[in-house]
Write an enzyme that holds these catalytic residues in place. Structure first.
Site, PDB file in Angstrom:
ATOM      1  N   ASP A  59       0.792  -1.286  -0.250  1.00  0.00           N
ATOM      2  CA  ASP A  59       0.117  -0.205  -0.049  1.00  0.00           C
ATOM      3  C   ASP A  59       0.877   1.377  -0.043  1.00  0.00           C
ATOM      4  O   ASP A  59       1.934   1.179   0.652  1.00  0.00           O
ATOM      5  CB  ASP A  59      -1.063   0.018   1.133  1.00  0.00           C
ATOM      6  CG  ASP A  59      -2.161   0.961   1.109  1.00  0.00           C
ATOM      7  OD1 ASP A  59      -3.205   0.480   0.909  1.00  0.00           O
ATOM      8  OD2 ASP A  59      -1.864   2.231   1.158  1.00  0.00           O
ATOM      9  N   ILE A  60       0.426   2.157  -0.800  1.00  0.00           N
ATOM     10  CA  ILE A  60       1.184   3.642  -0.887  1.00  0.00           C
ATOM     11  C   ILE A  60       1.469   4.358   0.812  1.00  0.00           C
ATOM     12  O   ILE A  60       2.289   5.058   0.823  1.00  0.00           O
ATOM     13  CB  ILE A  60       0.811   4.258  -2.054  1.00  0.00           C
ATOM     14  CG1 ILE A  60       2.076   5.315  -2.630  1.00  0.00           C
ATOM     15  CG2 ILE A  60      -0.470   4.776  -1.686  1.00  0.00           C
ATOM     16  CD1 ILE A  60       1.679   5.936  -4.054  1.00  0.00           C
TER      17      ILE A  60
ATOM     18  N   ASN B 222     -12.848  -3.187   2.200  1.00  0.00           N
ATOM     19  CA  ASN B 222     -13.767  -2.250   2.066  1.00  0.00           C
ATOM     20  C   ASN B 222     -14.513  -2.209   0.757  1.00  0.00           C
ATOM     21  O   ASN B 222     -14.220  -2.175  -0.147  1.00  0.00           O
ATOM     22  CB  ASN B 222     -13.217  -0.944   2.196  1.00  0.00           C
ATOM     23  CG  ASN B 222     -12.434  -0.706   3.404  1.00  0.00           C
ATOM     24  OD1 ASN B 222     -12.801  -0.931   4.593  1.00  0.00           O
ATOM     25  ND2 ASN B 222     -11.122  -0.094   3.300  1.00  0.00           N
TER      26      ASN B 222
ATOM     27  N   GLU C  62     -12.630   3.110  -1.607  1.00  0.00           N
ATOM     28  CA  GLU C  62     -11.958   4.496  -2.276  1.00  0.00           C
ATOM     29  C   GLU C  62     -11.780   3.961  -3.633  1.00  0.00           C
ATOM     30  O   GLU C  62     -11.742   4.767  -4.485  1.00  0.00           O
ATOM     31  CB  GLU C  62     -10.713   5.241  -1.776  1.00  0.00           C
ATOM     32  CG  GLU C  62     -11.325   5.656  -0.329  1.00  0.00           C
ATOM     33  CD  GLU C  62     -10.237   6.392   0.667  1.00  0.00           C
ATOM     34  OE1 GLU C  62      -9.006   6.256  -0.041  1.00  0.00           O
ATOM     35  OE2 GLU C  62     -10.430   7.051   1.551  1.00  0.00           O
ATOM     36  N   VAL C  63     -11.248   2.961  -3.947  1.00  0.00           N
ATOM     37  CA  VAL C  63     -10.456   2.436  -5.283  1.00  0.00           C
ATOM     38  C   VAL C  63     -11.637   1.326  -5.630  1.00  0.00           C
ATOM     39  O   VAL C  63     -11.656   0.346  -5.039  1.00  0.00           O
ATOM     40  CB  VAL C  63      -9.029   1.831  -5.135  1.00  0.00           C
ATOM     41  CG1 VAL C  63      -8.665   1.364  -6.497  1.00  0.00           C
ATOM     42  CG2 VAL C  63      -8.282   2.992  -4.573  1.00  0.00           C
TER      43      VAL C  63
ATOM     44  N   HIS D 187     -10.124  -5.289  -3.811  1.00  0.00           N
ATOM     45  CA  HIS D 187      -8.984  -5.432  -3.027  1.00  0.00           C
ATOM     46  C   HIS D 187      -9.001  -5.922  -1.339  1.00  0.00           C
ATOM     47  O   HIS D 187     -10.131  -5.463  -0.813  1.00  0.00           O
ATOM     48  CB  HIS D 187      -7.898  -4.121  -3.002  1.00  0.00           C
ATOM     49  CG  HIS D 187      -8.647  -2.813  -2.574  1.00  0.00           C
ATOM     50  ND1 HIS D 187      -9.616  -2.132  -3.263  1.00  0.00           N
ATOM     51  CD2 HIS D 187      -8.601  -2.288  -1.426  1.00  0.00           C
ATOM     52  CE1 HIS D 187      -9.914  -1.257  -2.668  1.00  0.00           C
ATOM     53  NE2 HIS D 187      -9.483  -1.029  -1.717  1.00  0.00           N
TER      54      HIS D 187
ATOM     55  N   HIS E  44      -7.070  -5.949   1.897  1.00  0.00           N
ATOM     56  CA  HIS E  44      -5.671  -5.229   2.693  1.00  0.00           C
ATOM     57  C   HIS E  44      -5.249  -6.519   3.773  1.00  0.00           C
ATOM     58  O   HIS E  44      -6.042  -6.926   4.221  1.00  0.00           O
ATOM     59  CB  HIS E  44      -6.314  -4.215   3.729  1.00  0.00           C
ATOM     60  CG  HIS E  44      -6.749  -3.143   2.993  1.00  0.00           C
ATOM     61  ND1 HIS E  44      -6.139  -1.882   2.827  1.00  0.00           N
ATOM     62  CD2 HIS E  44      -8.090  -2.743   2.216  1.00  0.00           C
ATOM     63  CE1 HIS E  44      -6.717  -0.962   2.274  1.00  0.00           C
ATOM     64  NE2 HIS E  44      -8.011  -1.361   1.829  1.00  0.00           N
TER      65      HIS E  44
END
Ligand code: 5GP
Length: 120
Positions: free
Chosen positions: A33-34, A91, A99-100, A104, A106
């Site tokens: 993760d960035i 999420n 958000e994206v 995905h 996490h």
């Protein structure tokens, strides 16, 4: 809602923007993760164009679904957090705080994570 092919993870999958890759196979990609929220914070994504868990669980093949689950386990082992424990979280949609808009998972670890989240 239709899948947005210009979302940031679609761009990462196409190699249009860089990522720090930790795992790749035929069906999945995992990368750091960035903005890591824990000592280990990796995102594991299907390569297919799936927005949500609903999307993925109804449209993905058994091979794609199996690959995503196995990839999470492999990444945890490879990064040395499998024995001490970690957390997986996804999420989904507006209430989930996604958000994206590309599914995905996490993977958080490398430290004590405390108890479960509280609603905002
Ligand atoms: P969400 O809130 O959708 O569950 O999580 C999106 C995650 O993607 C966030 O933790 C955020 O830091 C991460 N992220 C957003 N843009 C990028 C990016 O360009 N590269 C990487 N590696 N992670 C990103």
């Amino acid at each position: 809602m239709a899948y947005d092919p210009d979302n940031i993870f679609a761009k990462i999958l196409r190699g249009e923007i860089p990522c720090t890759k930790v795992h790749e196979d035929e069906h999945t990609l995992a990368f750091k993760d960035i903005h890591p929220q824990t000592a280990v914070h990796v995102l594991v994504i299907p390569k297919g164009a799936y927005q949500s868990w609903d999307d993925f669980s109804t449209k993905a093949s058994d091979a794609e679904i199996g690959a995503l689950i196995r990839a999470v386990g492999k990444v945890a082992r490879d990064l040395g957090v499998a024995e001490e424990g970690y957390r997986v979280l996804s999420n989904i949609g507006e209430n989930g705080g996604q958000e994206v808009p590309h599914l995905h998972i996490h993977l958080f670890g490398g430290q004590k994570l405390g108890r479960m989240i509280k609603p905002a």
